[in-house]
Design an enzyme around this catalytic site. Structure first.
Site, PDB file in Angstrom:
ATOM      1  N   LYS A 122       0.830  -1.211   0.000  1.00  0.00           N
ATOM      2  CA  LYS A 122       0.000   0.000   0.000  1.00  0.00           C
ATOM      3  C   LYS A 122       0.864   1.260   0.000  1.00  0.00           C
ATOM      4  CE  LYS A 122      -3.437   2.072   3.183  1.00  0.00           C
ATOM      5  NZ  LYS A 122      -4.049   1.886   4.519  1.00  0.00           N
ATOM      6  N   LEU A 123       2.162   1.098   0.288  1.00  0.00           N
ATOM      7  CA  LEU A 123       3.082   2.232   0.451  1.00  0.00           C
ATOM      8  C   LEU A 123       2.569   3.185   1.523  1.00  0.00           C
ATOM      9  CD1 LEU A 123       4.239   2.910  -3.238  1.00  0.00           C
ATOM     10  CD2 LEU A 123       5.376   1.560  -1.466  1.00  0.00           C
TER      11      LEU A 123
ATOM     12  N   ASP B   4      -3.855  -1.986  -1.337  1.00  0.00           N
ATOM     13  CA  ASP B   4      -4.149  -2.197   0.082  1.00  0.00           C
ATOM     14  C   ASP B   4      -4.683  -3.632   0.229  1.00  0.00           C
ATOM     15  OD1 ASP B   4      -5.293  -2.243   2.623  1.00  0.00           O
ATOM     16  OD2 ASP B   4      -6.077  -0.195   2.463  1.00  0.00           O
TER      17      ASP B   4
ATOM     18  N   THR C 190       4.845 -12.908  14.756  1.00  0.00           N
ATOM     19  CA  THR C 190       5.861 -12.349  15.652  1.00  0.00           C
ATOM     20  C   THR C 190       5.870 -13.066  16.999  1.00  0.00           C
ATOM     21  OG1 THR C 190       6.351 -10.370  16.957  1.00  0.00           O
ATOM     22  CG2 THR C 190       4.098 -10.586  16.218  1.00  0.00           C
ATOM     23  N   ASP C 191       7.020 -13.041  17.660  1.00  0.00           N
ATOM     24  CA  ASP C 191       7.099 -13.619  19.008  1.00  0.00           C
ATOM     25  C   ASP C 191       6.260 -12.825  20.007  1.00  0.00           C
ATOM     26  OD1 ASP C 191       8.688 -11.337  19.200  1.00  0.00           O
ATOM     27  OD2 ASP C 191      10.481 -12.375  19.930  1.00  0.00           O
ATOM     28  N   GLU C 192       5.871 -11.598  19.628  1.00  0.00           N
ATOM     29  CA  GLU C 192       5.094 -10.778  20.569  1.00  0.00           C
ATOM     30  C   GLU C 192       3.723 -11.371  20.876  1.00  0.00           C
ATOM     31  OE1 GLU C 192       5.107  -6.571  20.263  1.00  0.00           O
ATOM     32  OE2 GLU C 192       7.130  -6.495  19.446  1.00  0.00           O
TER      33      GLU C 192
ATOM     34  N   TYR D 156      -0.809  -3.770  18.901  1.00  0.00           N
ATOM     35  CA  TYR D 156      -0.092  -4.403  17.787  1.00  0.00           C
ATOM     36  C   TYR D 156      -0.054  -5.919  17.959  1.00  0.00           C
ATOM     37  CZ  TYR D 156       3.901  -6.439  15.360  1.00  0.00           C
ATOM     38  OH  TYR D 156       4.697  -7.278  14.618  1.00  0.00           O
TER      39      TYR D 156
ATOM     40  N   LYS E 175      -1.815  -8.990  15.722  1.00  0.00           N
ATOM     41  CA  LYS E 175      -1.066 -10.076  15.073  1.00  0.00           C
ATOM     42  C   LYS E 175      -1.557 -11.437  15.585  1.00  0.00           C
ATOM     43  CE  LYS E 175       2.054  -9.812  12.602  1.00  0.00           C
ATOM     44  NZ  LYS E 175       2.134  -9.736  11.112  1.00  0.00           N
TER      45      LYS E 175
ATOM     46  N   ASP F  27       8.765   5.332  30.156  1.00  0.00           N
ATOM     47  CA  ASP F  27       8.650   3.992  29.579  1.00  0.00           C
ATOM     48  C   ASP F  27       7.457   3.878  28.631  1.00  0.00           C
ATOM     49  OD1 ASP F  27       9.450   1.421  29.191  1.00  0.00           O
ATOM     50  OD2 ASP F  27       9.245   0.792  31.282  1.00  0.00           O
TER      51      ASP F  27
HETATM   52  P1  NAD Z   1       7.437  -2.500   8.076  1.00  0.00           P
HETATM   53  O1  NAD Z   1       6.563  -1.598   8.862  1.00  0.00           O
HETATM   54  O2  NAD Z   1       8.850  -2.085   7.805  1.00  0.00           O
HETATM   55  O3  NAD Z   1       6.765  -2.789   6.652  1.00  0.00           O
HETATM   56  C1  NAD Z   1       5.402  -3.057   6.505  1.00  0.00           C
HETATM   57  C2  NAD Z   1       5.058  -2.928   5.034  1.00  0.00           C
HETATM   58  O4  NAD Z   1       3.667  -3.264   4.867  1.00  0.00           O
HETATM   59  C3  NAD Z   1       5.226  -1.515   4.469  1.00  0.00           C
HETATM   60  O5  NAD Z   1       5.876  -1.565   3.220  1.00  0.00           O
HETATM   61  C4  NAD Z   1       3.805  -0.994   4.317  1.00  0.00           C
HETATM   62  O6  NAD Z   1       3.654  -0.059   3.270  1.00  0.00           O
HETATM   63  C5  NAD Z   1       3.052  -2.291   4.038  1.00  0.00           C
HETATM   64  N1  NAD Z   1       1.628  -2.198   4.388  1.00  0.00           N
HETATM   65  C6  NAD Z   1       1.108  -1.720   5.554  1.00  0.00           C
HETATM   66  N2  NAD Z   1      -0.243  -1.767   5.492  1.00  0.00           N
HETATM   67  C7  NAD Z   1      -0.571  -2.319   4.292  1.00  0.00           C
HETATM   68  C8  NAD Z   1      -1.792  -2.634   3.661  1.00  0.00           C
HETATM   69  N3  NAD Z   1      -2.974  -2.405   4.262  1.00  0.00           N
HETATM   70  N4  NAD Z   1      -1.768  -3.195   2.431  1.00  0.00           N
HETATM   71  C9  NAD Z   1      -0.582  -3.431   1.798  1.00  0.00           C
HETATM   72  N5  NAD Z   1       0.612  -3.115   2.350  1.00  0.00           N
HETATM   73  C10 NAD Z   1       0.618  -2.578   3.576  1.00  0.00           C
HETATM   74  O7  NAD Z   1       7.376  -3.901   8.808  1.00  0.00           O
HETATM   75  P2  NAD Z   1       8.506  -5.027   8.996  1.00  0.00           P
HETATM   76  O8  NAD Z   1       9.308  -4.720  10.185  1.00  0.00           O
HETATM   77  O9  NAD Z   1       9.156  -5.267   7.691  1.00  0.00           O
HETATM   78  O10 NAD Z   1       7.574  -6.283   9.363  1.00  0.00           O
HETATM   79  C11 NAD Z   1       7.034  -7.099   8.335  1.00  0.00           C
HETATM   80  C12 NAD Z   1       6.211  -8.195   8.971  1.00  0.00           C
HETATM   81  O11 NAD Z   1       7.019  -8.974   9.850  1.00  0.00           O
HETATM   82  C13 NAD Z   1       5.045  -7.687   9.824  1.00  0.00           C
HETATM   83  O12 NAD Z   1       3.941  -8.536   9.599  1.00  0.00           O
HETATM   84  C14 NAD Z   1       5.554  -7.806  11.257  1.00  0.00           C
HETATM   85  O13 NAD Z   1       4.479  -8.017  12.135  1.00  0.00           O
HETATM   86  C15 NAD Z   1       6.441  -9.019  11.139  1.00  0.00           C
HETATM   87  N6  NAD Z   1       7.571  -9.099  12.083  1.00  0.00           N
HETATM   88  C16 NAD Z   1       8.433  -8.048  12.212  1.00  0.00           C
HETATM   89  C17 NAD Z   1       9.541  -8.183  13.055  1.00  0.00           C
HETATM   90  C18 NAD Z   1      10.546  -7.064  13.204  1.00  0.00           C
HETATM   91  O14 NAD Z   1      11.430  -7.158  14.061  1.00  0.00           O
HETATM   92  N7  NAD Z   1      10.494  -6.004  12.431  1.00  0.00           N
HETATM   93  C19 NAD Z   1       9.736  -9.373  13.764  1.00  0.00           C
HETATM   94  C20 NAD Z   1       8.810 -10.413  13.624  1.00  0.00           C
HETATM   95  C21 NAD Z   1       7.735 -10.263  12.765  1.00  0.00           C
HETATM   96  O1  DAU Z   2       9.711  -9.100  18.574  1.00  0.00           O
HETATM   97  C1  DAU Z   2       9.294  -8.836  17.276  1.00  0.00           C
HETATM   98  C2  DAU Z   2       8.808  -7.417  17.167  1.00  0.00           C
HETATM   99  O2  DAU Z   2       9.960  -6.575  17.238  1.00  0.00           O
HETATM  100  C3  DAU Z   2       8.024  -7.149  15.884  1.00  0.00           C
HETATM  101  O3  DAU Z   2       6.853  -7.915  15.915  1.00  0.00           O
HETATM  102  C4  DAU Z   2       7.691  -5.658  15.749  1.00  0.00           C
HETATM  103  O4  DAU Z   2       7.067  -5.423  14.501  1.00  0.00           O
HETATM  104  C5  DAU Z   2       8.973  -4.869  15.825  1.00  0.00           C
HETATM  105  O5  DAU Z   2       8.691  -3.486  15.763  1.00  0.00           O
HETATM  106  C6  DAU Z   2       9.731  -5.190  17.119  1.00  0.00           C
HETATM  107  O6  DAU Z   2       9.002  -4.699  18.286  1.00  0.00           O
HETATM  108  P1  DAU Z   2       9.733  -3.995  19.516  1.00  0.00           P
HETATM  109  O7  DAU Z   2       8.747  -3.154  20.227  1.00  0.00           O
HETATM  110  O8  DAU Z   2      10.526  -4.978  20.296  1.00  0.00           O
HETATM  111  O9  DAU Z   2      10.798  -3.087  18.688  1.00  0.00           O
HETATM  112  P2  DAU Z   2      11.258  -1.564  18.851  1.00  0.00           P
HETATM  113  O10 DAU Z   2      12.414  -1.374  17.919  1.00  0.00           O
HETATM  114  O11 DAU Z   2      10.135  -0.607  18.776  1.00  0.00           O
HETATM  115  O12 DAU Z   2      11.820  -1.528  20.340  1.00  0.00           O
HETATM  116  C7  DAU Z   2      12.824  -2.416  20.787  1.00  0.00           C
HETATM  117  C8  DAU Z   2      13.062  -2.143  22.259  1.00  0.00           C
HETATM  118  O13 DAU Z   2      13.684  -0.856  22.400  1.00  0.00           O
HETATM  119  C9  DAU Z   2      11.797  -2.099  23.086  1.00  0.00           C
HETATM  120  O14 DAU Z   2      12.044  -2.669  24.358  1.00  0.00           O
HETATM  121  C10 DAU Z   2      11.518  -0.607  23.236  1.00  0.00           C
HETATM  122  C11 DAU Z   2      12.897   0.008  23.216  1.00  0.00           C
HETATM  123  N1  DAU Z   2      13.003   1.367  22.618  1.00  0.00           N
HETATM  124  C12 DAU Z   2      12.491   1.553  21.373  1.00  0.00           C
HETATM  125  C13 DAU Z   2      12.560   2.793  20.771  1.00  0.00           C
HETATM  126  C14 DAU Z   2      11.988   3.006  19.398  1.00  0.00           C
HETATM  127  C15 DAU Z   2      13.631   2.389  23.307  1.00  0.00           C
HETATM  128  O15 DAU Z   2      14.125   2.199  24.426  1.00  0.00           O
HETATM  129  N2  DAU Z   2      13.698   3.611  22.702  1.00  0.00           N
HETATM  130  C16 DAU Z   2      13.179   3.879  21.481  1.00  0.00           C
HETATM  131  O16 DAU Z   2      13.254   5.044  21.009  1.00  0.00           O
END
Ligand code: NAD
Ligand code: DAU
Length: 339
Positions: free
Chosen positions: A34-35, A59, A125-127, A153, A157, A275
């Site tokens: 969807k960008l 989307d 996700t592990d969350e 979030y 998921k 926090d």
């Molecule tokens: P991101 O936010 O970087 O990217 C998400 C992408 O999805 C974007 O390009 C956005 O434009 C697109 N998008 C959002 N809504 C949409 C819609 N309605 N239709 C089509 N496209 C849409 O996310 P990420 O960190 O790359 O995570 C990707 C997937 O992996 C997610 O499902 C997330 O829950 C999962 N995940 C992420 C992590 C992590 O650490 N980042 C870990 C475990 C799982």
């Molecule tokens: O565990 C997988 C998840 O990891 C994914 O499902 C999510 O999409 C991804 O965003 C990520 O979630 P977290 O909440 O763990 O990631 P985030 O980078 O937001 O934060 C990592 C940790 O750092 C968390 O304990 C919050 C803390 N944090 C984060 C930010 C952005 C800070 O202390 N300061 C900050 O500014």
């Protein structure tokens, strides 16, 4: 095979697109995105002209658009990365998380049912398991750990995961789910911990650590996540959930200090801020199932991966500087000013 990759203009999705085009050159990748603020077409610039790649701005909640695409492309496999992915944003505004992460997943699966599919893979996700206590390092998330979410979030998921398993049981949809720990690496949006700290440190800005910085995350280099999903698509058992993680637990504060050291910036930039609401204490994946059943093991250790990641952000300033100079400024102000 025709493979639809949703969310392929985001962080992990784009890395997965690159991995698949490299490892499976005979497959055709249709990237649907969807960008949103998190999607970036410039990330895909090197592959946009490839004959076996197509980008579609769409989307996943747009049922008509999704069905039309299935009619055109006859996908064999769908890998669903598309999501609203940032916990802090979900705390401010849950609604869009419910729409994309739950409804969007259901629309994709309805299309899979209607047109037929070999596999629908849900990137989770592990969350979804909630958190673990800091004083019990012996505890880990396995695939049978109960779902117990903390944030809008993670709840969205988890809802999607339940729907995916229900579509398997009720309609026999051939699904798999992977639940991965925190990813890091190239093209991660600068709202997330590691790129945010790199960008701020390079700018000599305050490094906002939530609470006391003692929360623990289990970090995995993004390429290892992509390889794991590829393996699940090839050899994973339909109806199964696979945890992905590399036993690499780190306290947030230690990550921030590593970044300061690597960039030769003073730790005095570190600022402890209010926090996150409902902040999960510790995530830790037990990856035994994917290791023993599919032979997956992480290949990039954190020491190497974090240096590669920092080097990437230094070499690709134009990519993230453009992001942080736009709408992101308003987000940053709202999230961090007076925090
Ligand atoms: P991101 O936010 O970087 O990217 C998400 C992408 O999805 C974007 O390009 C956005 O434009 C697109 N998008 C959002 N809504 C949409 C819609 N309605 N239709 C089509 N496209 C849409 O996310 P990420 O960190 O790359 O995570 C990707 C997937 O992996 C997610 O499902 C997330 O829950 C999962 N995940 C992420 C992590 C992590 O650490 N980042 C870990 C475990 C799982
Ligand atoms: O565990 C997988 C998840 O990891 C994914 O499902 C999510 O999409 C991804 O965003 C990520 O979630 P977290 O909440 O763990 O990631 P985030 O980078 O937001 O934060 C990592 C940790 O750092 C968390 O304990 C919050 C803390 N944090 C984060 C930010 C952005 C800070 O202390 N300061 C900050 O500014």
């Amino acid at each position: 095979m025709n493979i639809i990759v949703t969310g392929g203009a985001g962080f992990i999705g784009a890395n997965f697109v690159f991995h698949m085009l490299d490892k499976h050159p005979n497959d055709r990748i249709i990237c649907v995105d969807k960008l949103t603020y998190a999607g970036n077409l410039s990330t895909l610039k090197d592959v946009l002209d490839k004959p076996n790649f197509r980008f579609v701005k769409l989307d996943i909640c747009d049922r008509e658009g999704v069905y039309k695409l299935f009619e055109e492309e006859h996908p064999d496999v769908v890998v669903n990365f598309a999501a609203e992915s940032h916990v802090d944003r979900s705390i401010e505004n849950p609604q869009i998380f419910l729409e994309t992460n739950i409804i969007g997943t259901a629309v994709l699966m309805d299309a899979c049912r209607k047109y037929g599919i070999e596999r629908f893979h849900q990137v989770s996700t592990d969350e979804v398991y909630g958190d673990l206590p800091l004083d019990r390092p012996d505890l880990f998330f396995t695939e049978t750990t109960p779902i117990h979410t903390s944030s809008p979030y993670s709840s969205s998921k988890a809802s999607a995961d339940l729907l995916v398993l229900a579509y398997h049981r009720t309609y026999g949809l051939p699904v798999t789910i992977s639940r991965c720990s925190n990813n890091y690496g190239p093209y991660q949006f600068p709202e997330k911990l590691i790129p945010l700290m790199i960008a701020n440190a390079l700018d000599d800005k305050a490094l906002p650590v939530y609470g006391e910085g003692l929360n623990v995350r289990d970090w995995l280099y993004v390429e290892d996540h992509c390889k794991a999903i590829d393996l699940i698509l090839m050899n994973g058992k339909v109806g199964e959930v696979y945890n992905i993680g590399g036993h690499n637990e780190m306290k947030n504060i230690d990550i921030v200090k590593i970044i300061c050291k690597a960039l030769d910036k003073p730790e005095s930039l570190i600022t402890y801020v209010t926090d996150r609401k409902g902040h999960d204490l510790r995530y830790a994946i037990d990856p035994e199932k994917i290791h023993s059943e599919l032979g997956w093991l992480p290949e990039t250790m954190f020491e190497e991966g974090i240096q590669k990641t920092i080097a990437w952000y230094l070499d690709h300033k134009e990519w993230w500087e453009e992001i942080i100079s736009g709408e992101y400024k308003n987000y940053y102000k709202a999230m961090y000013e007076d925090r």
